[in-house]
Design an enzyme around this catalytic site. Structure first.
Site, PDB file in Angstrom:
ATOM      1  N   THR A 127      82.104  34.710 -21.282  1.00 57.93           N
ATOM      2  CA  THR A 127      83.394  34.449 -21.901  1.00 57.93           C
ATOM      3  C   THR A 127      84.189  33.449 -21.050  1.00 57.93           C
ATOM      4  O   THR A 127      83.725  33.060 -19.978  1.00 57.93           O
ATOM      5  CB  THR A 127      84.133  35.793 -22.033  1.00 57.93           C
ATOM      6  OG1 THR A 127      85.102  35.678 -23.028  1.00 57.93           O
ATOM      7  CG2 THR A 127      84.763  36.209 -20.747  1.00 57.93           C
TER       8      THR A 127
ATOM      9  N   ARG B 179      82.606  45.076 -33.138  1.00 55.50           N
ATOM     10  CA  ARG B 179      82.729  45.460 -31.724  1.00 55.50           C
ATOM     11  C   ARG B 179      83.852  44.634 -31.064  1.00 55.50           C
ATOM     12  O   ARG B 179      83.920  43.420 -31.217  1.00 55.50           O
ATOM     13  CB  ARG B 179      81.397  45.213 -31.010  1.00 55.50           C
ATOM     14  CG  ARG B 179      81.413  45.544 -29.509  1.00 55.50           C
ATOM     15  CD  ARG B 179      81.698  44.323 -28.671  1.00 55.50           C
ATOM     16  NE  ARG B 179      81.674  44.625 -27.244  1.00 55.50           N
ATOM     17  CZ  ARG B 179      82.087  43.782 -26.297  1.00 55.50           C
ATOM     18  NH1 ARG B 179      82.547  42.590 -26.634  1.00 55.50           N
ATOM     19  NH2 ARG B 179      82.050  44.121 -25.042  1.00 55.50           N
ATOM     20  N   VAL B 180      84.723  45.317 -30.330  1.00 58.83           N
ATOM     21  CA  VAL B 180      85.804  44.649 -29.597  1.00 58.83           C
ATOM     22  C   VAL B 180      85.700  45.063 -28.134  1.00 58.83           C
ATOM     23  O   VAL B 180      85.589  46.258 -27.833  1.00 58.83           O
ATOM     24  CB  VAL B 180      87.187  45.042 -30.161  1.00 58.83           C
ATOM     25  CG1 VAL B 180      88.300  44.413 -29.344  1.00 58.83           C
ATOM     26  CG2 VAL B 180      87.305  44.632 -31.629  1.00 58.83           C
ATOM     27  N   GLY B 181      85.730  44.095 -27.236  1.00 58.63           N
ATOM     28  CA  GLY B 181      85.631  44.385 -25.806  1.00 58.63           C
ATOM     29  C   GLY B 181      86.999  44.425 -25.150  1.00 58.63           C
ATOM     30  O   GLY B 181      88.008  44.789 -25.762  1.00 58.63           O
ATOM     31  N   ASP B 182      87.033  44.020 -23.896  1.00 59.32           N
ATOM     32  CA  ASP B 182      88.253  44.088 -23.088  1.00 59.32           C
ATOM     33  C   ASP B 182      89.232  42.939 -23.350  1.00 59.32           C
ATOM     34  O   ASP B 182      90.416  43.037 -23.002  1.00 59.32           O
ATOM     35  CB  ASP B 182      87.873  44.018 -21.603  1.00 59.32           C
ATOM     36  CG  ASP B 182      87.093  42.727 -21.301  1.00 59.32           C
ATOM     37  OD1 ASP B 182      86.059  42.493 -21.956  1.00 59.32           O
ATOM     38  OD2 ASP B 182      87.535  41.957 -20.437  1.00 59.32           O
TER      39      ASP B 182
ATOM     40  N   THR C  77      86.055  39.197 -16.600  1.00 61.01           N
ATOM     41  CA  THR C  77      84.942  38.835 -17.482  1.00 61.01           C
ATOM     42  C   THR C  77      83.762  39.747 -17.184  1.00 61.01           C
ATOM     43  O   THR C  77      83.645  40.278 -16.085  1.00 61.01           O
ATOM     44  CB  THR C  77      84.530  37.358 -17.287  1.00 61.01           C
ATOM     45  OG1 THR C  77      83.278  37.145 -17.947  1.00 61.01           O
ATOM     46  CG2 THR C  77      84.365  36.970 -15.828  1.00 61.01           C
ATOM     47  N   GLY C  78      82.901  39.905 -18.178  1.00 59.31           N
ATOM     48  CA  GLY C  78      81.724  40.734 -17.991  1.00 59.31           C
ATOM     49  C   GLY C  78      81.618  41.776 -19.089  1.00 59.31           C
ATOM     50  O   GLY C  78      82.072  41.546 -20.213  1.00 59.31           O
TER      51      GLY C  78
ATOM     52  N   GLY D 261      82.537  44.249 -21.386  1.00 57.34           N
ATOM     53  CA  GLY D 261      83.874  44.590 -21.862  1.00 57.34           C
ATOM     54  C   GLY D 261      84.147  46.082 -21.942  1.00 57.34           C
ATOM     55  O   GLY D 261      85.289  46.515 -21.727  1.00 57.34           O
TER      56      GLY D 261
HETATM   57  N1  ASP Z   1      84.293  40.599 -21.527  1.00 63.25           N
HETATM   58  C1  ASP Z   1      83.739  40.000 -22.709  1.00 63.25           C
HETATM   59  C2  ASP Z   1      83.489  41.069 -23.733  1.00 63.25           C
HETATM   60  O1  ASP Z   1      83.024  42.123 -23.376  1.00 63.25           O
HETATM   61  C3  ASP Z   1      82.473  39.265 -22.466  1.00 63.25           C
HETATM   62  C4  ASP Z   1      82.481  38.401 -21.246  1.00 63.25           C
HETATM   63  O2  ASP Z   1      83.366  38.464 -20.427  1.00 63.25           O
HETATM   64  O3  ASP Z   1      81.568  37.610 -21.073  1.00 63.25           O
HETATM   65  O4  ASP Z   1      83.715  40.843 -24.898  1.00 63.25           O
END
Ligand code: ASP
Length: 265
Positions: free
Chosen positions: A147, A174-177, A196-197, A199
């Site tokens: 991201t 799906r919704v992440g952070d 990032t990472g 979520g």
């Molecule tokens: N954090 C983002 C998510 O989980 C993905 C990412 O940071 O690469 O949607």
């Protein structure tokens, strides 16, 4: 501008992104720095950096967004500043720069819009659309995350912005952070944070708010970054960029394209 104002910009291309793509984060950071020098508000400068990364095509956001398990492309984005402005979109489809939509949400009576309502809102605001042939993010050589994000300081003001196509091959919806305040991002009078990472893991740690609390306690960003990376298992992708009044730092538990620049004006 008054003398002695400290300008700082950090941009990242996601935990798991190829560090060789730091040319892209550097260009986004330079454009953002130019905005700050001309007095553009911190939140707009951060959003502009993220929009540049959305347009890059090598990162999992905007035209580089990864596909979901049903081949759809759904994007999340957010922005926040130290004066308490926040806006986000979740599972937005068919728009080129979700971060611009998040910024417009931040100026509305709402804080977060999702799905069909977010799409209708963006269409009503004449946001630029994204056609399927503009998408570049479906290649097999892409990392699962990647991201994009930015944190900004202009004197005593801070802001941050994020954008993502989500985790590669996640189910639709799906919704992440990224659009969750205090999880993927947080900004306040003492600094700004962008994560990032993975979520789900980032959200469960309420990561960005807890990092901000470390800033408030006086911890320097260079100490914060390794501490926070330690909150996550090595198998869980995680990266972060942080700026405060005492400094700035970034890092990840895997490769990450990221850049930082600082200037006194
Ligand atoms: N954090 C983002 C998510 O989980 C993905 C990412 O940071 O690469 O949607």
């Amino acid at each position: 501008m008054e003398d002695g104002k400290n300008l700082v910009v950090l941009t990242h291309g996601g935990a798991g992104s190829d560090p060789a793509h730091a040319d892209g984060t550097a260009i986004a950071g330079q454009l953002c720095m130019m905005d700050l020098q001309t007095g553009v508000p911190t939140i707009d400068a951060a959003c502009q950096a993220v929009a540049t990364l959305e347009d890059d095509g090598r990162f999992n956001a905007g035209i580089g967004s990864h596909k979901r398990s049903d081949d759809s492309v759904q994007m999340d984005a957010s922005c926040m500043d130290s004066s308490g402005t926040f806006g986000a979109v979740a599972t937005l489809e068919g728009f080129k720069n979700p971060v611009h939509v998040a910024r417009i949400v931040s100026q509305s009576e709402y804080k977060m819009l999702a799905g069909r309502g977010a799409n209708e809102f963006a269409a009503n605001q004449d946001c630029q659309t994204l056609s399927p042939d503009q998408l570049k993010g479906s290649g097999a050589d892409f990392s699962a995350t990647d991201t994009v994000g930015c944190v900004v300081r202009s004197g005593d003001e801070f802001a941050c912005a994020l954008s993502t196509g989500g985790i590669d091959q996640a189910i639709p919806g799906r919704v992440g952070d990224v659009p969750l305040i205090g999880c993927g991002l947080y900004a306040g009078p003492e600094g700004a944070v962008a994560a990032t990472g993975d979520g789900e893991a980032i959200a469960m740690q309420v990561t960005a708010l807890r990092v901000y609390q470390l800033i408030e306690q006086g911890m320097d960003p260079k100490a914060i970054v390794p501490t926070v990376i330690g909150w996550f298992k090595e198998t869980t992708a995680f990266g972060i960029i942080v700026v405060s009044k005492t400094g700035f730092a970034g890092g990840a538990n895997r490769g990450m394209a990221w850049t930082a620049s600082e200037m006194m004006v």
